[in-house]
Design an enzyme around this catalytic site. Structure first.
Site, PDB file in Angstrom:
ATOM      1  N   SER A  92       0.839  -1.021   0.256  1.00  0.00           N
ATOM      2  CA  SER A  92       0.025   0.082  -0.241  1.00  0.00           C
ATOM      3  C   SER A  92       1.040   1.301  -0.066  1.00  0.00           C
ATOM      4  CB  SER A  92      -0.777   0.066   1.266  1.00  0.00           C
ATOM      5  OG  SER A  92      -0.188   0.208   2.407  1.00  0.00           O
ATOM      6  N   HIS A 100      -2.969  -6.084   2.809  1.00  0.00           N
ATOM      7  CA  HIS A 100      -2.218  -7.134   3.137  1.00  0.00           C
ATOM      8  C   HIS A 100      -2.511  -8.463   3.474  1.00  0.00           C
ATOM      9  CE1 HIS A 100       0.667  -3.722   5.062  1.00  0.00           C
ATOM     10  NE2 HIS A 100       0.449  -3.693   3.807  1.00  0.00           N
ATOM     11  N   GLU A 115      -4.245  -2.569   9.419  1.00  0.00           N
ATOM     12  CA  GLU A 115      -3.328  -3.196  10.359  1.00  0.00           C
ATOM     13  C   GLU A 115      -4.181  -3.059  11.837  1.00  0.00           C
ATOM     14  OE1 GLU A 115       0.513  -1.630  10.230  1.00  0.00           O
ATOM     15  OE2 GLU A 115       0.344  -1.768   8.008  1.00  0.00           O
ATOM     16  N   GLU A 155       1.928  -9.143   7.210  1.00  0.00           N
ATOM     17  CA  GLU A 155       2.925  -8.856   8.252  1.00  0.00           C
ATOM     18  C   GLU A 155       2.904 -10.392   9.494  1.00  0.00           C
ATOM     19  OE1 GLU A 155       2.217  -4.712   8.823  1.00  0.00           O
ATOM     20  OE2 GLU A 155       3.175  -4.297   6.776  1.00  0.00           O
ATOM     21  N   ASP A 200      -3.876   1.004  11.846  1.00  0.00           N
ATOM     22  CA  ASP A 200      -3.335   1.677  10.394  1.00  0.00           C
ATOM     23  C   ASP A 200      -4.513   1.552   9.514  1.00  0.00           C
ATOM     24  OD1 ASP A 200      -2.211   2.793   8.068  1.00  0.00           O
ATOM     25  OD2 ASP A 200      -0.307   1.409   7.891  1.00  0.00           O
ATOM     26  N   GLU A 237      -3.192   5.716  12.150  1.00  0.00           N
ATOM     27  CA  GLU A 237      -2.279   5.858  11.176  1.00  0.00           C
ATOM     28  C   GLU A 237      -3.081   6.073  10.038  1.00  0.00           C
ATOM     29  OE1 GLU A 237       1.194   3.039  10.789  1.00  0.00           O
ATOM     30  OE2 GLU A 237       1.205   3.457   8.616  1.00  0.00           O
ATOM     31  N   ASP A 251       1.561   8.488   7.237  1.00  0.00           N
ATOM     32  CA  ASP A 251       2.608   7.574   6.584  1.00  0.00           C
ATOM     33  C   ASP A 251       2.674   8.233   4.946  1.00  0.00           C
ATOM     34  OD1 ASP A 251       3.758   5.538   5.420  1.00  0.00           O
ATOM     35  OD2 ASP A 251       2.106   3.869   5.704  1.00  0.00           O
ATOM     36  N   LYS A 287       9.906   5.299   6.939  1.00  0.00           N
ATOM     37  CA  LYS A 287      10.225   4.196   6.148  1.00  0.00           C
ATOM     38  C   LYS A 287      11.372   4.542   5.396  1.00  0.00           C
ATOM     39  CE  LYS A 287       5.546   2.257   5.652  1.00  0.00           C
ATOM     40  NZ  LYS A 287       4.419   2.540   4.843  1.00  0.00           N
ATOM     41  N   HIS A 296       8.966  -1.034   9.147  1.00  0.00           N
ATOM     42  CA  HIS A 296       8.989  -1.765   8.105  1.00  0.00           C
ATOM     43  C   HIS A 296       8.224  -1.563   7.013  1.00  0.00           C
ATOM     44  CE1 HIS A 296       5.511  -4.693   9.612  1.00  0.00           C
ATOM     45  NE2 HIS A 296       4.961  -3.430   9.378  1.00  0.00           N
ATOM     46  N   LYS A 313       7.285  -0.250  14.492  1.00  0.00           N
ATOM     47  CA  LYS A 313       6.361  -1.000  13.777  1.00  0.00           C
ATOM     48  C   LYS A 313       6.911  -1.950  12.838  1.00  0.00           C
ATOM     49  CE  LYS A 313       3.242   0.247  10.265  1.00  0.00           C
ATOM     50  NZ  LYS A 313       1.945   0.488   9.616  1.00  0.00           N
TER      51      LYS A 313
HETATM   52  C1  2PG Z   1       2.127   0.543   6.001  1.00  0.00           C
HETATM   53  C2  2PG Z   1       3.181  -0.501   5.510  1.00  0.00           C
HETATM   54  C3  2PG Z   1       3.759  -1.159   6.701  1.00  0.00           C
HETATM   55  P1  2PG Z   1       3.220  -1.177   3.034  1.00  0.00           P
HETATM   56  O1  2PG Z   1       1.344   1.074   5.280  1.00  0.00           O
HETATM   57  O2  2PG Z   1       2.400   1.323   7.182  1.00  0.00           O
HETATM   58  O3  2PG Z   1       2.929  -1.814   7.520  1.00  0.00           O
HETATM   59  O4  2PG Z   1       2.413  -1.337   4.572  1.00  0.00           O
HETATM   60  O5  2PG Z   1       4.546  -1.697   3.461  1.00  0.00           O
HETATM   61  O6  2PG Z   1       2.414  -2.230   2.486  1.00  0.00           O
HETATM   62  O7  2PG Z   1       2.985   0.349   2.607  1.00  0.00           O
HETATM   63 MG    MG Z   2       0.491   2.738   6.817  1.00  0.00          MG
END
Ligand code: 2PG
Ligand code: MG
Length: 429
Positions: free
Chosen positions: A42, A157, A166, A207, A244, A287, A314, A339, A367, A390
């Site tokens: 995502s 996910h 999440e 995850e 999230d 989030e 994010d 990230k 992650h 996280k």
């Molecule tokens: C998120 C991440 C990690 P992705 O959205 O925060 O949990 O997912 O790596 O798929 O963007």
């Molecule tokens: Mg996120």
């Protein structure tokens, strides 16, 4: 000065079975390190570019041979034999070699693999643990982060019907890292029992969290509350909940679609729903509650909930200092997810963390849903004194390597757990 003796890269596989980049860098001193990069499902529109080959005859177009070649044939010849004063010098050199705003020439996956391998090799040359090196170069005090453990997966996910990506637990009330880990793990196992008793699936998502079909998003919260109780812990004291929503994935035609609740909501109606959840459950953090461009929605939620809970950006910030600056000015969110591969170098990541800390935004080292055996983020979270990490469920090796590395770091550093001491203090500021 750190002199680069050799640099090589290869295509390896991530936890979803797709190719990713691994770099191998050796300094003149003999210090040699491997680093690999993760990959999201995502993703935010404004992330740095992850270079994929788009060659449908290999790995469904997801090969990374071009990025690997960029390391071996473009970056390596220009850095081998050169000395760099520090991480910033190397990263700025890589940035100038790429020359684009989103790293689309060389690929953020190529650049980040080199950036991280260099950091690890420098730590080895200095003969200090990586977390200590990261603390030194970022001028931060060590701290053990509160783990945000994603124990129930939905959205992009998992193949279930749950919209929220999440559902996480945060053992804020633990005295130290070991106790926090144990609490999280025991709740994870208790949740498995709760789901089994309800005749629900216990297969896991990307995850490592369980991914059952449920009748609503709220049912996920109820199941987790039962699991906390079953583990003999007190929700709202020992452990809190975090979400999230990854709202980018729910947004279509100016509305948020919650399929499992059978609802189409405006931003205000969605925020009403969050508010009622926050009143009913001990939710400490949400989030990506709104979509990445819905600034008015972000401002509204920050006004309404920002003094009660953590609101994490994010996809809206993508670890980018320029986007975070805009967010701070607009008073959007009060925390940022960090990230490395959203921005593509360690130096820019540290810059974003410093900016967030200055503005009293919480930083959460994260992650991606596609990971490898790389545990860099564990050291980063301690080294920069982020109060949270996280890194998924306490299951599957791609997630566990980070938890196990944190356990080693805790044993060695005795860094203080951020839970009661720091994070709760920030929350009640
Ligand atoms: C998120 C991440 C990690 P992705 O959205 O925060 O949990 O997912 O790596 O798929 O963007
Ligand atoms: Mg996120």
């Amino acid at each position: 000065m750190f002199n680069i003796k050799s640099l090589h890269a290869r295509e390896i596989l991530d936890s979803r079975g797709f190719p990713t980049v691994e770099a191998e860098l050796c300094l003149n001193s003999g210090a040699k390190a491997l680093a690999s990069v993760p990959s999201g499902a995502s993703t935010g529109t404004y992330e740095a570019l992850e270079l994929r080959d788009q060659d449908s005859t290999r790995y469904m177009g997801k090969g990374v041979q071009a990025a690997v070649n960029n390391v071996c044939k473009v970056i390596a010849p220009s850095v081998i034999g050169k000395s760099f004063a520090d991480q910033a010098a190397l990263d700025h050199f890589l940035l100038s070699q790429d020359g684009t705003a989103n790293k689309s020439k060389l690929g953020a996956n190529a650049i980040l693999a080199v950036s991280l391998a260099f950091a690890k090799a420098c730590a080895l040359e200095k003969q200090v643990p990586l977390y200590q090196h990261l603390s030194e170069i970022s001028s931060n005090k060590l701290s053990m982060p509160v783990p945000m453990m994603n124990i129930l997966n939905g959205g992009a996910h998992a193949d279930n019907n749950v919209d929220v990506q999440e559902f996480m637990i945060m053992p804020v009330g633990a005295e130290n890292w070991n106790q926090a880990l144990q609490m999280g793990v025991e709740i994870y196992h208790a949740l498995k029992h709760v789901l089994r008793e309800g005749k629900l699936m216990t297969g896991v998502g990307d995850e490592g969290g369980f991914a059952p079909n449920l009748s609503s998003n709220q049912e996920a919260l109820d199941k987790i509350m039962s699991a906390i109780e079953r583990a003999g812990l007190v929700a709202g004291k020992d452990v809190f909940l975090a979400l999230d929503v990854a709202a980018n994935e729910l947004f279509n035609d100016n509305k948020y679609y919650l399929a499992s609740d059978n609802k189409q909501l405006s931003a205000t109606q969605l925020i009403d729903m969050y508010e009622s959840w926050v009143q009913t459950y001990p939710i400490l953090s949400i989030e990506d509650a709104l979509q990445e461009s819905d600034f008015s929605g972000w401002q509204e939620i920050t006004e309404r909930l920002g003094s009660k809970i953590q609101l994490v950006g994010d996809d809206v910030f993508v670890t980018n200092p320029t986007r975070l600056k805009q967010g701070i000015e607009k008073q959007i969110a009060n925390a940022i997810l960090i990230k490395l591969n959203q921005i593509g170098t360690l130096t820019e990541t540290l810059e974003t963390i410093a900016l967030a800390k200055n503005a009293h935004y919480q930083t959460i080292i994260s992650h991606r849903s596609g990971e490898t055996e790389e545990s860099f983020i564990a050291d980063l979270s301690v080294g920069v004194g982020a109060m949270q990490i996280k890194t998924g469920a306490p299951a599957r090796t791609d997630r566990i390597v980070k938890y196990n590395q944190l356990t080693r770091i805790y044993e060695q550093s005795k860094a203080v757990y951020a839970g009661k001491h720091s994070f709760t203090k920030w929350l009640h500021k």
